[in-house]
Design a protein around this motif. Structure first.
Motif, PDB file in Angstrom:
ATOM      1  N   PRO A 143      18.641   3.136   6.819  1.00 19.88           N
ATOM      2  CA  PRO A 143      18.764   3.255   5.361  1.00 19.88           C
ATOM      3  C   PRO A 143      18.504   1.920   4.672  1.00 19.88           C
ATOM      4  N   ASN A 144      17.737   1.956   3.591  1.00 21.44           N
ATOM      5  CA  ASN A 144      17.496   0.760   2.794  1.00 21.44           C
ATOM      6  C   ASN A 144      18.500   0.752   1.658  1.00 21.44           C
ATOM      7  N   GLU A 145      19.547  -0.057   1.817  1.00 17.34           N
ATOM      8  CA  GLU A 145      20.668  -0.027   0.875  1.00 17.34           C
ATOM      9  C   GLU A 145      20.336  -0.691  -0.457  1.00 17.34           C
ATOM     10  N   THR A 146      19.151  -1.308  -0.570  1.00 18.29           N
ATOM     11  CA  THR A 146      18.793  -1.951  -1.845  1.00 18.29           C
ATOM     12  C   THR A 146      18.244  -0.964  -2.868  1.00 18.29           C
ATOM     13  N   ALA A 147      17.956   0.253  -2.450  1.00 14.59           N
ATOM     14  CA  ALA A 147      17.318   1.224  -3.352  1.00 14.59           C
ATOM     15  C   ALA A 147      18.295   1.690  -4.436  1.00 14.59           C
ATOM     16  N   ARG A 148      17.856   1.574  -5.698  1.00  6.64           N
ATOM     17  CA  ARG A 148      18.653   2.007  -6.840  1.00  6.64           C
ATOM     18  C   ARG A 148      17.729   2.703  -7.843  1.00  6.64           C
ATOM     19  N   LEU A 149      18.214   3.817  -8.408  1.00  3.74           N
ATOM     20  CA  LEU A 149      17.445   4.522  -9.430  1.00  3.74           C
ATOM     21  C   LEU A 149      18.199   4.449 -10.750  1.00  3.74           C
ATOM     22  N   ASP A 150      17.562   3.838 -11.762  1.00  2.00           N
ATOM     23  CA  ASP A 150      18.134   3.704 -13.101  1.00  2.00           C
ATOM     24  C   ASP A 150      17.172   4.368 -14.077  1.00  2.00           C
ATOM     25  N   ASP A 151      17.573   5.540 -14.550  1.00  2.00           N
ATOM     26  CA  ASP A 151      16.716   6.341 -15.408  1.00  2.00           C
ATOM     27  C   ASP A 151      15.427   6.673 -14.647  1.00  2.00           C
ATOM     28  N   ARG A 152      14.301   6.076 -15.045  1.00  2.00           N
ATOM     29  CA  ARG A 152      13.030   6.396 -14.384  1.00  2.00           C
ATOM     30  C   ARG A 152      12.521   5.249 -13.516  1.00  2.00           C
ATOM     31  N   ASP A 163       0.873  -1.176   0.000  1.00  2.00           N
ATOM     32  CA  ASP A 163       0.000   0.000   0.000  1.00  2.00           C
ATOM     33  C   ASP A 163       0.906   1.220   0.000  1.00  2.00           C
ATOM     34  N   ALA A 164       0.516   2.246  -0.751  1.00  2.00           N
ATOM     35  CA  ALA A 164       1.430   3.380  -0.931  1.00  2.00           C
ATOM     36  C   ALA A 164       0.682   4.651  -1.242  1.00  2.00           C
ATOM     37  N   VAL A 165       1.356   5.763  -0.954  1.00  2.00           N
ATOM     38  CA  VAL A 165       0.906   7.087  -1.372  1.00  2.00           C
ATOM     39  C   VAL A 165       2.158   7.916  -1.631  1.00  2.00           C
ATOM     40  N   ALA A 166       2.028   8.955  -2.425  1.00  2.00           N
ATOM     41  CA  ALA A 166       3.157   9.851  -2.684  1.00  2.00           C
ATOM     42  C   ALA A 166       2.725  11.290  -2.470  1.00  2.00           C
ATOM     43  N   THR A 167       3.691  12.135  -2.156  1.00  2.00           N
ATOM     44  CA  THR A 167       3.455  13.577  -2.112  1.00  2.00           C
ATOM     45  C   THR A 167       4.464  14.247  -3.031  1.00  2.00           C
ATOM     46  N   TRP A 168       4.017  15.361  -3.656  1.00  2.00           N
ATOM     47  CA  TRP A 168       4.823  15.960  -4.723  1.00  2.00           C
ATOM     48  C   TRP A 168       4.848  17.470  -4.576  1.00  2.00           C
ATOM     49  N   ALA A 169       6.053  18.020  -4.517  1.00  2.00           N
ATOM     50  CA  ALA A 169       6.260  19.466  -4.483  1.00  2.00           C
ATOM     51  C   ALA A 169       7.241  19.833  -5.594  1.00  2.00           C
ATOM     52  N   ASP A 170       7.382  21.118  -5.838  1.00  2.00           N
ATOM     53  CA  ASP A 170       8.245  21.564  -6.931  1.00  2.00           C
ATOM     54  C   ASP A 170       9.697  21.145  -6.731  1.00  2.00           C
ATOM     55  N   ASP A 171      10.120  21.067  -5.476  1.00  2.00           N
ATOM     56  CA  ASP A 171      11.532  20.791  -5.210  1.00  2.00           C
ATOM     57  C   ASP A 171      11.779  19.426  -4.590  1.00  2.00           C
ATOM     58  N   GLY A 172      10.759  18.583  -4.515  1.00  2.00           N
ATOM     59  CA  GLY A 172      10.989  17.273  -3.930  1.00  2.00           C
ATOM     60  C   GLY A 172       9.715  16.473  -3.793  1.00  2.00           C
ATOM     61  N   ALA A 173       9.894  15.172  -3.684  1.00  2.00           N
ATOM     62  CA  ALA A 173       8.759  14.267  -3.551  1.00  2.00           C
ATOM     63  C   ALA A 173       9.082  13.209  -2.509  1.00  2.00           C
ATOM     64  N   ALA A 174       8.039  12.553  -2.021  1.00  2.00           N
ATOM     65  CA  ALA A 174       8.221  11.462  -1.070  1.00  2.00           C
ATOM     66  C   ALA A 174       7.232  10.356  -1.407  1.00  2.00           C
ATOM     67  N   THR A 184      12.601   9.440  -0.436  1.00  2.00           N
ATOM     68  CA  THR A 184      12.531  10.857  -0.802  1.00  2.00           C
ATOM     69  C   THR A 184      13.318  11.091  -2.077  1.00  2.00           C
ATOM     70  N   LEU A 185      12.781  12.000  -2.895  1.00  2.00           N
ATOM     71  CA  LEU A 185      13.332  12.266  -4.210  1.00  2.00           C
ATOM     72  C   LEU A 185      13.514  13.775  -4.396  1.00  2.00           C
ATOM     73  N   ALA A 186      14.517  14.120  -5.196  1.00  2.00           N
ATOM     74  CA  ALA A 186      14.632  15.496  -5.713  1.00  2.00           C
ATOM     75  C   ALA A 186      13.965  15.521  -7.060  1.00  2.00           C
ATOM     76  N   THR A 187      13.208  16.606  -7.304  1.00  2.00           N
ATOM     77  CA  THR A 187      12.510  16.718  -8.583  1.00  2.00           C
ATOM     78  C   THR A 187      12.929  17.995  -9.278  1.00  2.00           C
ATOM     79  N   ARG A 188      12.829  17.999 -10.593  1.00  2.00           N
ATOM     80  CA  ARG A 188      13.192  19.198 -11.355  1.00  2.00           C
ATOM     81  C   ARG A 188      11.992  20.120 -11.408  1.00  2.00           C
ATOM     82  N   SER A 233      15.719  12.319  -8.908  1.00  2.00           N
ATOM     83  CA  SER A 233      16.932  11.700  -8.381  1.00  2.00           C
ATOM     84  C   SER A 233      16.675  11.238  -6.954  1.00  2.00           C
ATOM     85  N   LEU A 234      17.311  10.138  -6.584  1.00  2.00           N
ATOM     86  CA  LEU A 234      17.094   9.529  -5.277  1.00  2.00           C
ATOM     87  C   LEU A 234      17.858  10.289  -4.197  1.00  2.00           C
TER      88      LEU A 234
END
Length: 498
Positions: free
Chosen positions: A470-479, A408-419, A494-498, A442-443
């Motif tokens: 920290p969850n060391e298994t997390a990897r971001l490849d492109d999208r 189960d999941a939800v996300a939040t989105w702002a101009d400078d970051g997301a979670a 948590t993510l940085a967004t453009r 970016s992660l």
């Protein structure tokens, strides 16, 4: 097992509401006395408030606090808690079979709320009292000067009004356990009259009518319909209360408790819409989910004293929470965020000592329960808009809800970051998860709350050996963000967004 999450910030539910991260302080057990207030404690300030507790309240990111109850408010004479402390009467608290010394009342709570940086949410007694008493406390709190109650407040040391915006019109009036329990028609009338009168003092108040004390109440649905039909024009929100615990049906059923909260919110929302349609009004009514938590109601700590024993601040409802309990709390927060279009305010019950994320030993240390962590991190990182998350993965067969998603999941989105907030509700299986993200992300970090022993509980001696890591298994490849989610786990990415 494998699962895929898809996130598109265009699929917005509504804004992240800071009031979602509210809490609750009731005159119950040790929530007030030896909780937020303990004169003589090494960290206490000049007003007797525990500094160590205040520090953790701020760290937890609490936005609002509901006060003074709860069941307590239905027998409360608020005037007992103002004026010189030495002349305040001690009263029997029938709700929790305790003795209330009234050392802490309205003025003390307002001073504490200011120090904690939280917005007060006041409840009035519509059980054993009524419209006049509601007017008196609103006048005391919100009128600047000149009237009798405003001048009494100024005499008591508060020259400026408190300007309290949110008010609960009683508490759980649908419950037969409540002093002054009413039928929906009886309650609808008194709530409407109290609300109308209160708005004559301050038309900008935000008023919460009592909804059902649980989705399992015999009157659920019909209670909301009758109350809303009567009070719709005068109120802004209707309340919902829900508590969850591991029952005889077992751990797996407990882990999907948020399914019940989802249905509760959806059904109350449908009733609001039906009443609005019948009244031909465009006015929107929100939900105040102002009591929610994990609470083991049948355990001994939840049983109040009896007979001639009327203690001050007994140890009551002091549940000690496990890792599994914390995962459920994290999932309940996901449900509240996912319904941000409906849920305008929420209060986890309660803040300190009583089914609480913060525990405070009398004269001793303060410590964090496992449930502290998902609340604090969600409050700190949920910003911008709430975004729907499409989950495609294995399901769990449950007795109460049928087949439900293991993730189960939800996300939040702002101009400078997301979670992204996600729980693996499967009791035994890890989930290899791919999260499809928009371009340009970016992660920043991935944090997971999990332990091989899901029954592990914090204590005054050890509240840090198990926590969010920290969850060391997390990897971001492109999208595509890949991450392994262990069973019975809560994760924040948590993510940085453009």
């Amino acid at each position: 097992m494998e699962a895929t999450l898809r996130i598109d910030p265009a699929f917005t539910v509504g804004p992240v509401r800071r009031r979602t991260f509210g809490s609750f302080v009731e005159h119950l057990g040790r929530c007030v006395y030896t909780g937020i207030y303990e004169p003589g404690h090494p960290t206490a300030d000049e007003q007797g408030f525990r500094g160590d507790v205040l520090d953790l309240v701020r760290e937890m990111g609490v936005s609002t606090v509901r006060y003074p109850g709860g069941n307590f408010v239905s027998g409360y004479r608020w005037e007992d808690g103002i004026g010189p402390v030495e002349s305040r009467p001690k009263r029997l608290d029938l709700a929790w079979h305790s003795l209330e010394p009234n050392e802490v009342g309205t003025d003390e709570f307002m001073a504490w709320a200011k120090k904690a940086g939280v917005e007060p949410m006041m409840a009035i007694n519509l059980g054993t009292r009524g419209v006049l008493e509601a007017l008196d406390i609103v006048e005391y709190c919100n009128v600047p000067a000149g009237s009798d109650w405003a001048e009494r407040r100024r005499t008591n040391g508060a020259d400026d009004p408190y300007r309290v915006k949110m008010w609960c019109l009683g508490n759980e009036m649908d419950g037969p356990w409540q002093m002054g329990h009413k039928t929906p028609a009886e309650y609808g009338r008194i709530a409407t009259e109290a609300a109308r009168a209160m708005r004559m003092i301050d038309p900008d108040l935000e008023l919460v009518a009592c909804g059902s004390s649980g989705r399992g109440m015999e009157t659920f649905g019909e209670w909301e319909r009758v109350v809303l039909t009567e009070a719709y024009d005068q109120i802004d929100m209707i309340s919902a209360h829900a508590y969850y615990w591991e029952k005889d049906s077992g751990l797996q059923e407990f882990l999907v408790s948020a399914e019940d909260m989802d249905r509760f919110i959806d059904q109350v929302g449908a009733t609001i819409d039906a009443v609005a349609a019948a009244r031909k009004t465009d006015k929107k009514i929100g939900i105040s989910f102002d009591e929610w938590n994990v609470w083991y109601i049948d355990r001994d700590p939840s049983k109040p004293p009896t007979g001639d024993d009327w203690p001050i601040a007994p140890r009551l409802l002091e549940d000690n929470y496990s890792v599994a309990d914390a995962v459920v709390v994290g999932n309940l927060l996901i449900s509240l965020l996912r319904h941000t279009d409906r849920v305008w305010s929420a209060s986890q019950a309660q803040l300190v000592n009583v089914i609480a994320p913060i525990m405070a030993e009398p004269g001793g240390p303060v410590w964090k329960q496992t449930t502290f962590h998902p609340f604090a991190l969600t409050s700190a990182n949920a910003r911008g808009d709430v975004v729907r998350v499409l989950v495609d993965g294995p399901t769990i067969e449950t007795g109460q809800f049928g087949d439900v998603q293991a993730l189960d999941a939800v996300a939040t989105w702002a101009d400078d970051g997301a979670a992204v907030f996600v729980v693996n509700r499967h009791a035994t299986e890890a989930m290899q998860t791919e999260i499809e993200l928009p371009a340009g992300c970016s992660l920043v970090q991935a944090l997971t709350l999990h332990h091989e022993d899901h029954t592990w509980k914090a204590s005054a001696d050890d509240d840090s050996s198990v926590g969010v890591e920290p969850n060391e298994t997390a990897r971001l490849d492109d999208r595509i963000l890949s991450v392994t989610l262990p069973p019975i786990s809560w994760t924040m990415i948590t993510l940085a967004t453009r």
